[in-house]
Design an enzyme around this catalytic site. Sequence first.
Site, PDB file in Angstrom:
ATOM      1  CG  HIS A  61      -4.303   4.022   4.437  1.00 44.82           C
ATOM      2  ND1 HIS A  61      -4.110   4.278   5.321  1.00 44.82           N
ATOM      3  CD2 HIS A  61      -3.311   3.909   3.983  1.00 44.82           C
ATOM      4  CE1 HIS A  61      -3.222   4.005   6.303  1.00 44.82           C
ATOM      5  NE2 HIS A  61      -2.428   4.476   4.480  1.00 44.82           N
ATOM      6  N   GLY A  62      -9.011   4.016   2.692  1.00 42.70           N
ATOM      7  CA  GLY A  62      -9.767   3.142   2.127  1.00 42.70           C
ATOM      8  C   GLY A  62     -11.541   3.265   2.641  1.00 42.70           C
TER       9      GLY A  62
END
Lengths: 489, 78
Positions: free
Chosen positions: A337-338
């Site tokens: 996700h990040g």
Amino acid sequence: MLFNSPEFVVFFLVVFAVYWMMARRWRWQNWFLLGASYVFYGWWGFHAPGLHGFDRALPLVLLITSTVATHVCAVALYPLPEESKRRRVIFWVGVAINVGMLGYFKYRGFFMENVEALAAQMGWHLTAMERNFILPAGISFYTFQGLSYLIDVDGGSQKPPDRFWDFALFHAYFPQLVAGPIERTPNLLPQLMRQRTLTPERFWSGLQLVIIGYVKKVAIADAIAPITADAFNPGLPHSGVGLLLGIYLFALQIYGDFSGYSDIARGCSRLMGVELMINFRQPYFSRNITEFWERWHISLSSWLRDYLFVPLCRIFRGKKWIPFNLFVTMLVSGIWHGASWNFVFWGMVLGILLVIHKLWAGPKAGKHPHRPHTPRAWAVQLAGMFLTFHAVCLTLVFVKTRNLTEAWNHVAGIFTKGFSTADTIPAVYFAFYGLVVVLLDFPCWWNDRERPVADDAPSWQRGLVFGCLLLLLTYLGEMTGVSFVYFQF
Amino acid sequence: MSTLAQLQEVFRNVFDDDSLVIANETTAQDIEAWDSVQHVTLMLEVEDAFKVRLSTSEMAYLKNVGDLVELIDRKKKK
């Protein structure tokens, strides 16, 4: 190009019209769709502020490189015998190219930051490192889609298409290219390799999905965005209740934003006669965190289950290893996700919550209640929903804050900062938008269908619901092109 | 022993319930604990019990127990 921009509306209308003009020649349609997909994706690079020279074409170049490399590897390994060493080498080269590109373009900034910090701890000063990196939109999505194709071809369940262009379209199909659903070869590829038709039912249901998607994105998520931005701004004064409402509102925002994107993607695709997998099934109606992950970003959670959790379970076999395998899978989900410690921590918290639920619930079989019908079943349903929603909210703090200190201060503030009269505004927003989400989602959840009104409902009912949605869109939404939260992933 | 009867033993073991009865029409909706994680455990137990190897997409695209029985029978014939 963003779905909620006037350019996209014009783009889609042109694509739709030209596409169906070629209705009898699906190969022409594919060529046209591939070109349109590259325009759609390339647009982003050429219009992103701060990009100059070759950097503007870089996102498109990366996408095409990934497509060519993945397909070449798939075609090369497919005819080789399963036990062949060459086959293994080609497979891992394909995986390495995809993962390497993702790693380099998404994670090198995070990696360098940590190297710098570590060096500083040891008394060295490394300051000459490049700080501004381009993160090509959707790279995590198309990389995972390419990997699933490669793994399926290697596993023998998928034959590479004879024509490169068919795979290129599968890899770059614009409705789902930048933020999913992350499609799987057995679903999407065969649909792209045959004649498509548009029936009146498909047309209307696709259009309805697009309208619902725009309502979720433009009238819900974008309308809430300024309130959550304030609630998560550590420079502003907040009360405890204000901080809590900020998290609740962010939960609605990210759901509206992302599930809205998926609805628009699925709707647009259906209008072109191609069915994409469902990506959200009313996640806030989940009674536990495991169910939540079966209803939220389904295309990613099923990808992780099939291509990471299953192989892990084969390596670390037996029930006692399940918690470990789950934890590792959720950790990877966080990192996907990040590129920040917040997302690493977010993945870890999710992993721990899932493990706690698995250990607590156990494997015991029981009759699965589709819908609660007794007061007791309703009590269980509502209590489960309440707990799950709050657990999810807790994890979302890590998504919205910039670092772990901010996340901690936000959560701690809820318990120490009381309330203030300024809390009325976020409270009214939460009550209103919460009600809109419940009204949209409850009929879908209760009847287990994708849209709030059934196709065979009386026309006045359908008219009323979609009239209300269009009103919401007109009064509350602006096509300002506010970026989708999930693009950063 | 038929594939379905043998499969029932696997289900009873995985879901820790000796009274569990399955049929071709049984789906994940009918068993409370049959979630995505438990599905993987079940598939790996099926592999062990029937000495077959299931691919990722074969595991993912099963609609009900009947599909699984058919898949196992097909694999065993090979």
